[in-house]
Design an enzyme around this catalytic site. Structure first.
Site, mmCIF file in Angstrom:
data_model
loop_
_atom_site.group_PDB
_atom_site.id
_atom_site.type_symbol
_atom_site.label_atom_id
_atom_site.label_comp_id
_atom_site.label_asym_id
_atom_site.label_seq_id
_atom_site.Cartn_x
_atom_site.Cartn_y
_atom_site.Cartn_z
ATOM 1 N N TYR A 176 0.851 -1.191 0.000
ATOM 2 C CA TYR A 176 0.000 0.000 0.000
ATOM 3 C C TYR A 176 0.885 1.239 0.000
ATOM 4 C CZ TYR A 176 -3.522 3.419 1.517
ATOM 5 O OH TYR A 176 -4.361 4.502 1.613
ATOM 6 N N ASP A 194 9.321 2.916 0.004
ATOM 7 C CA ASP A 194 8.251 3.518 0.785
ATOM 8 C C ASP A 194 8.448 3.090 2.232
ATOM 9 O OD1 ASP A 194 6.000 4.288 2.090
ATOM 10 O OD2 ASP A 194 4.582 3.523 0.613
ATOM 11 N N LYS A 216 3.975 8.708 9.008
ATOM 12 C CA LYS A 216 3.723 8.063 10.307
ATOM 13 C C LYS A 216 4.720 8.477 11.412
ATOM 14 C CE LYS A 216 0.734 4.633 8.387
ATOM 15 N NZ LYS A 216 0.811 3.907 7.149
HETATM 16 C C1 LIG Z 1 0.202 4.466 5.741
HETATM 17 C C2 LIG Z 1 1.004 4.261 4.535
HETATM 18 C C3 LIG Z 1 0.954 5.160 3.445
HETATM 19 C C4 LIG Z 1 -0.031 6.294 3.386
HETATM 20 O O1 LIG Z 1 0.169 7.233 4.384
HETATM 21 P P1 LIG Z 1 -1.061 8.210 4.766
HETATM 22 O O2 LIG Z 1 -0.449 9.156 5.763
HETATM 23 O O3 LIG Z 1 -2.138 7.339 5.314
HETATM 24 O O4 LIG Z 1 -1.470 8.898 3.515
HETATM 25 C C5 LIG Z 1 1.829 4.973 2.400
HETATM 26 N N1 LIG Z 1 2.700 3.952 2.400
HETATM 27 C C6 LIG Z 1 2.770 3.066 3.410
HETATM 28 C C7 LIG Z 1 3.787 1.980 3.368
HETATM 29 C C8 LIG Z 1 1.913 3.183 4.504
HETATM 30 O O5 LIG Z 1 1.957 2.280 5.481
#
Ligand SMILES: *Cc1c(COP(=O)(O)O)cnc(C)c1O
Length: 425
Positions: free
Chosen positions: A141, A236, A264
């Site tokens: 994701y 990511d 995060k």
């Molecule tokens: C949570 C998450 C996102 C998206 O971040 P948001 O602050 O919810 O937009 C993107 N990549 C990874 C790996 C994530 O866990």
């Protein structure tokens, strides 16, 4: 007001009663709780019931809820104002802390969410390489933007949504999706789309199909194949940044990506995202370069101050990582023993302070194998735990997290509750 009453009100004015889909507890068929407050390793709902929290706002709360180091930093910044639209000293400090800790980047641009971070990183990669395609992996994701929602994990996986209306097929056609950990498919793709692939985008440890670890040879392959083909490797690290180690997954596995995305943890529980790279890449971003990306609230002083409070604590005491890894091993070992005693097939994938209990007898190495899990059984497990006062992520396909507020005593209490939850499965 009860949880139920409040959630009914919520549903009247917000779709599904939530601001983000997984929060509706749909796939686990549970009554959603409405939260009143959090402290340390606990959250409390509006009926006053307490839960030991292993969801931790889906990952940012590395020190638990409202630790003094973060609250005091936020109050200090708040005293000066909430937003300026002008560079502030907190931004410079957080950028410096991240650049120094991660080693693989020289410069960083702040945005307001992980979604924006990845979206911007993709634009940067396309802008630099002048190529259109990106490769991503099934079950990973990367936020909800148009190019990365195909084969996505997290809520998309949880709700079993194959495709989202609202994304023209043409947009999604520039995203090529492969299985996580599959080395062979990559070679074929780079042959088939020769000189057209801008970037390979990956969660270096997947957290959004549940925790899935990368084969080290595969991560190395991603590095080699992107380098050989003048494509960029985007890590990511929205979950793994400062979760696996100060230098995130790139330090943990010793692989150097070209662009890194954060979110995060670097906001300590406040909205944030960021992307960074070596100077020659980041200097292509406007206003230094031509690739445009902007944000009214980017680098917001409250968010970056909160991040400083958290990161400084981690940097000044990196033993936190070892302590958490040890506690997690203790927790997962005991969960596994209890499930085995009851004869319940399961696999636990774990690293640093994140893990997932999959209800399957297959090794989980990609999204296909993750999906062999018994999600009905997971739903029951979730509901039993909620009843006992333990909050885990409301989906088989999410990661559980530990924080520095989770003491050995709290873990032992959790294990007693988990035992009851398992006995009732
Ligand atoms: C949570 C998450 C996102 C998206 O971040 P948001 O602050 O919810 O937009 C993107 N990549 C990874 C790996 C994530 O866990």
């Amino acid at each position: 007001m009860t949880n139920k009453e409040a959630f009914e009100l919520a549903k009247q004015v917000m779709p599904g009663g939530v601001s983000s889909p997984v929060r509706a507890f749909k796939s686990v068929e549970a009554e959603p709780i409405v939260v009143r407050r959090g402290f340390g390793a606990f959250i409390e709902d509006i009926e006053g019931k307490r839960y030991i929290d292993y969801m931790l706002s889906f990952g940012p709360l590395m020190l638990g809820h409202r630790p003094d180091v973060i609250v005091s930093k936020i109050l200090e910044a708040l005293d000066k104002g909430t937003s300026f639209g002008i560079t502030n000293l907190y931004e410079i400090e957080l950028a410096s802390l991240i650049v120094k800790a991660t080693k693989v980047i020289d410069k960083i641009r702040f945005v307001s969410s992980g979604t924006e971070a990845v979206m911007s990183a993709i634009r940067l990669a396309r802008g630099i390489t002048n190529k259109p395609y990106i490769i991503k992996f099934d079950g990973c994701y990367h936020g909800f933007s148009d190019s990365v929602l195909v084969g996505a994990g997290s809520g998309v996986a949880t709700l079993g949504i194959p495709e989202t209306p609202g994304i023209p097929k043409e947009f999604a056609s520039f995203t090529i999706v492969f299985d996580y950990n599959d080395e062979d498919a990559l070679e074929e793709a780079f042959t088939k789309y020769k000189n057209q692939i801008a970037a390979v985008l990956v969660e270096p440890v997947a957290g959004n199909m549940g925790v899935v670890l990368p084969k080290e040879s595969w991560l190395k392959k991603l590095k080699d194949i992107t380098k050989k083909n003048d494509a960029l490797l985007i890590f990511d690290e929205v979950i793994t940044g400062f979760r696996l180690s100060l230098g995130g997954a790139s330090e943990y596995f010793g692989i150097e990506p070209d662009i890194v995305c954060y979110g995060k943890i670097i906001g300590g529980g406040m909205p944030i995202g960021a992307y960074g790279a070596k100077a020659h890449i980041m200097d292509r971003v406007a206003p230094e370069g031509p690739i445009y990306q902007a944000g009214t609230l980017s680098g917001n002083p409250i968010s970056v101050a909160s991040g400083i409070g958290l990161l400084k604590t981690l940097i000044s005491d990196i033993t936190i990582y070892d302590v958490l890894a040890e506690l997690m091993a203790y927790l997962t070992y005991n969960i596994s023993s209890m499930l085995s005693q009851k004869g319940i097939p399961h696999k636990i994938n774990e690293i640093a302070s994140m893990f997932t209990v999959f209800f399957t007898d297959k090794d989980v190495i990609d999204f296909k194998s993750a999906k062999t899990s018994d999600t009905k059984l997971f739903g029951k497990f979730f509901r039993n735990l909620l009843q006992e006062g333990v909050l885990i992520p409301p989906s088989q396909f999410e990661a559980w997290f530990l924080s520095a507020a989770h003491t050995k005593d709290i873990i032992d209490t959790t294990l007693e509750k988990i035992k009851k939850a398992i006995d009732l499965l």
